[in-house]
Enzyme design. Structure first.
Site, mmCIF file in Angstrom:
data_model
loop_
_atom_site.group_PDB
_atom_site.id
_atom_site.type_symbol
_atom_site.label_atom_id
_atom_site.label_comp_id
_atom_site.label_asym_id
_atom_site.label_seq_id
_atom_site.Cartn_x
_atom_site.Cartn_y
_atom_site.Cartn_z
ATOM 1 N N GLU A 18 10.608 -11.021 -19.318
ATOM 2 C CA GLU A 18 10.236 -9.737 -20.178
ATOM 3 C C GLU A 18 11.203 -9.635 -21.520
ATOM 4 O O GLU A 18 12.322 -9.486 -21.429
ATOM 5 C CB GLU A 18 10.036 -8.469 -19.716
ATOM 6 C CG GLU A 18 8.876 -8.514 -18.794
ATOM 7 C CD GLU A 18 8.683 -7.305 -18.016
ATOM 8 O OE1 GLU A 18 9.196 -6.150 -18.677
ATOM 9 O OE2 GLU A 18 7.801 -7.220 -17.014
ATOM 10 N N ARG A 67 6.357 -6.099 -11.037
ATOM 11 C CA ARG A 67 7.531 -6.783 -11.593
ATOM 12 C C ARG A 67 7.163 -8.189 -11.792
ATOM 13 O O ARG A 67 6.560 -8.970 -10.832
ATOM 14 C CB ARG A 67 8.801 -6.590 -10.908
ATOM 15 C CG ARG A 67 9.557 -5.209 -10.770
ATOM 16 C CD ARG A 67 10.043 -5.039 -12.201
ATOM 17 N NE ARG A 67 10.752 -3.528 -12.160
ATOM 18 C CZ ARG A 67 10.236 -2.678 -12.443
ATOM 19 N NH1 ARG A 67 8.858 -2.302 -12.868
ATOM 20 N NH2 ARG A 67 10.853 -1.620 -12.567
ATOM 21 N N ALA A 69 2.480 0.212 -18.144
ATOM 22 C CA ALA A 69 1.735 1.029 -17.133
ATOM 23 C C ALA A 69 2.093 2.618 -17.159
ATOM 24 O O ALA A 69 1.104 3.429 -17.005
ATOM 25 C CB ALA A 69 1.929 0.399 -16.056
ATOM 26 N N HIS A 96 4.207 -4.423 -20.442
ATOM 27 C CA HIS A 96 4.796 -3.302 -19.619
ATOM 28 C C HIS A 96 4.616 -2.055 -20.152
ATOM 29 O O HIS A 96 5.568 -1.044 -20.264
ATOM 30 C CB HIS A 96 6.322 -3.681 -19.490
ATOM 31 C CG HIS A 96 7.078 -3.210 -17.998
ATOM 32 N ND1 HIS A 96 7.955 -3.923 -17.599
ATOM 33 C CD2 HIS A 96 6.597 -2.320 -17.091
ATOM 34 C CE1 HIS A 96 8.169 -3.208 -16.136
ATOM 35 N NE2 HIS A 96 7.484 -2.214 -15.926
ATOM 36 N N MET A 154 0.810 -1.192 -0.092
ATOM 37 C CA MET A 154 0.068 0.008 0.011
ATOM 38 C C MET A 154 0.814 1.251 -0.104
ATOM 39 O O MET A 154 0.771 2.148 0.881
ATOM 40 C CB MET A 154 -0.851 -0.114 1.144
ATOM 41 C CG MET A 154 -2.043 1.188 1.199
ATOM 42 S SD MET A 154 -3.014 1.021 -0.144
ATOM 43 C CE MET A 154 -4.562 0.220 0.528
ATOM 44 N N GLY A 155 1.663 1.494 -1.035
ATOM 45 C CA GLY A 155 2.390 2.782 -1.236
ATOM 46 C C GLY A 155 1.809 3.613 -2.270
ATOM 47 O O GLY A 155 0.539 3.446 -2.164
HETATM 48 C C1 GLV Z 1 8.181 0.657 -14.541
HETATM 49 O O1 GLV Z 1 8.074 -0.356 -14.495
HETATM 50 C C2 GLV Z 1 9.010 1.543 -13.538
HETATM 51 O O2 GLV Z 1 9.610 0.969 -12.572
HETATM 52 O O3 GLV Z 1 8.969 2.697 -13.681
#
Ligand code: GLV
Length: 327
Positions: free
Chosen positions: A272, A243, A293, A291, A159-160
């Site tokens: 990956e 990850r 996001a 990957h 929960m960051g």
């Molecule tokens: C992407 O996975 C990041 O760590 O910025």
């Protein structure tokens, strides 16, 4: 130092102009412009004599690379919030500053986790393939049945900043009950989202959705294994946007095939890239993105600016804006 006493840096990939411009204005920079990462032996040559390196999560920054750079290396600026690709202890021993890019990608990453959660729950990708494959013949009362979201329980592992941003979305928008596991208490999340810190087993057995937001380290590596999936509900959806090695991929595959869990949404895999012929990729109940996001304009621009600032500050041996190993 390079010509005109400008610091020499190696930038391991093209990054957004917002950061690249700052670097080119102040440094003698070599930028690796190919779409794929530099092969290891080329990387080792390119960093020789550099004062700073701007790395990506695809580069293993270890003692070998630091040796190849030489004693004048002052900073490693990672274009990522995660820094599991860097041997930070080794860098600290050598008094090399390490920077990362937190904060600017929080909302984009939480959006991606939610996109994976809803895509996997409502079988969106599978349904799209059905349409593309010409299988849509009629409206089917029993077809493509997925999981509801409203009022369900979300288990957040870590929960960051990002976990909290996902909790906000799911609690505020979908009225979900929020459980979390973390080494630390997050009182703001507890107040804002009525989040409850619970034991690992409770989170696994009570959550309808489990989303991973911890960093990769020896403690978190493989934490989602056969045992963990077996403790989850058979209707549960597993989401990993942190990850890949945090889940054991073969165990995840077996849990999805064996019906131990309902579906998974992954923005990260191990390795990956995942081989497109990997059976996991072919599973209809596993949504996989490459990957991406942090892949929004403002996140990537923000990451580029912070990474450039970190690089310049490190070269001047100043505190970094986002400093992983303050010294
Ligand atoms: C992407 O996975 C990041 O760590 O910025």
């Amino acid at each position: 130092m390079g010509v005109n006493n400008r610091p020499r840096v190696f930038v391991t990939r093209l990054i957004p102009e917002a950061g690249l411009r700052i670097i080119l204005d102040h440094c003698e920079a070599e930028v690796w412009e190919a779409p794929l990462p530099p092969p290891r032996e080329v990387l080792l040559e390119k960093v020789a004599g550099c004062d700073g390196i701007l790395s990506l999560l695809t580069e293993q920054v270890n003692a070998e690379l630091m040796d190849a750079a030489g004693a004048q290396l002052k900073v490693i600026s990672n274009f990522a919030v995660g820094f599991n690709n860097i041997d930070v202890d080794e860098a600290t021993r050598r008094r090399i500053r390490v920077g990362n890019t937190p904060g600017v990608l929080t909302e984009a990453t939480a959006d991606m986790a939610f996109a994976l959660l809803i895509s996997a729950s409502r079988r969106i990708v599978e349904a799209q393939e059905y349409v593309r494959g010409g299988h849509w013949k009629t409206w089917e009362p029993l077809g493509h049945i997925g999981q509801d979201l409203v009022g369900k329980t979300l288990g957040i592992v870590g929960m960051g900043r990002i976990g909290h941003a996902l909790a906000r979305r799911c609690h505020g928008g979908w009225g979900m009950r929020i459980l979390y596991v973390d080494k630390f208490r997050n009182q703001v999340a507890e107040e804002e989202c009525h989040a409850q810190q619970v034991e690992w087993d409770t989170l696994l057995s009570e959550s309808d959705f489990v989303s991973v937001h911890v960093d990769l380290n020896p403690e978190t590596q493989g934490m989602f294994d056969r045992d963990a999936f077996a403790k989850m509900k058979s209707t549960a959806v597993f989401v990993n946007s942190a990850r890949g090695p945090i889940h054991r991929q073969q165990d995840l595959y077996e849990a999805l095939v064996g019906g131990e869990i309902f579906a998974a949404g992954l923005d990260v895999t191990d390795p990956e890239p995942v081989d497109f012929k990997d059976p996991l990729v072919q599973l209809p109940n596993c949504v996989i993105a490459p990957h991406i996001a942090s892949g929004t304009v403002s996140s990537r621009n923000g990451m580029a600016e912070i990474a450039a600032d970190n690089l310049l500050a490190g070269i001047q041996q100043q505190p970094l804006r986002c400093w992983v190993n303050p010294m």
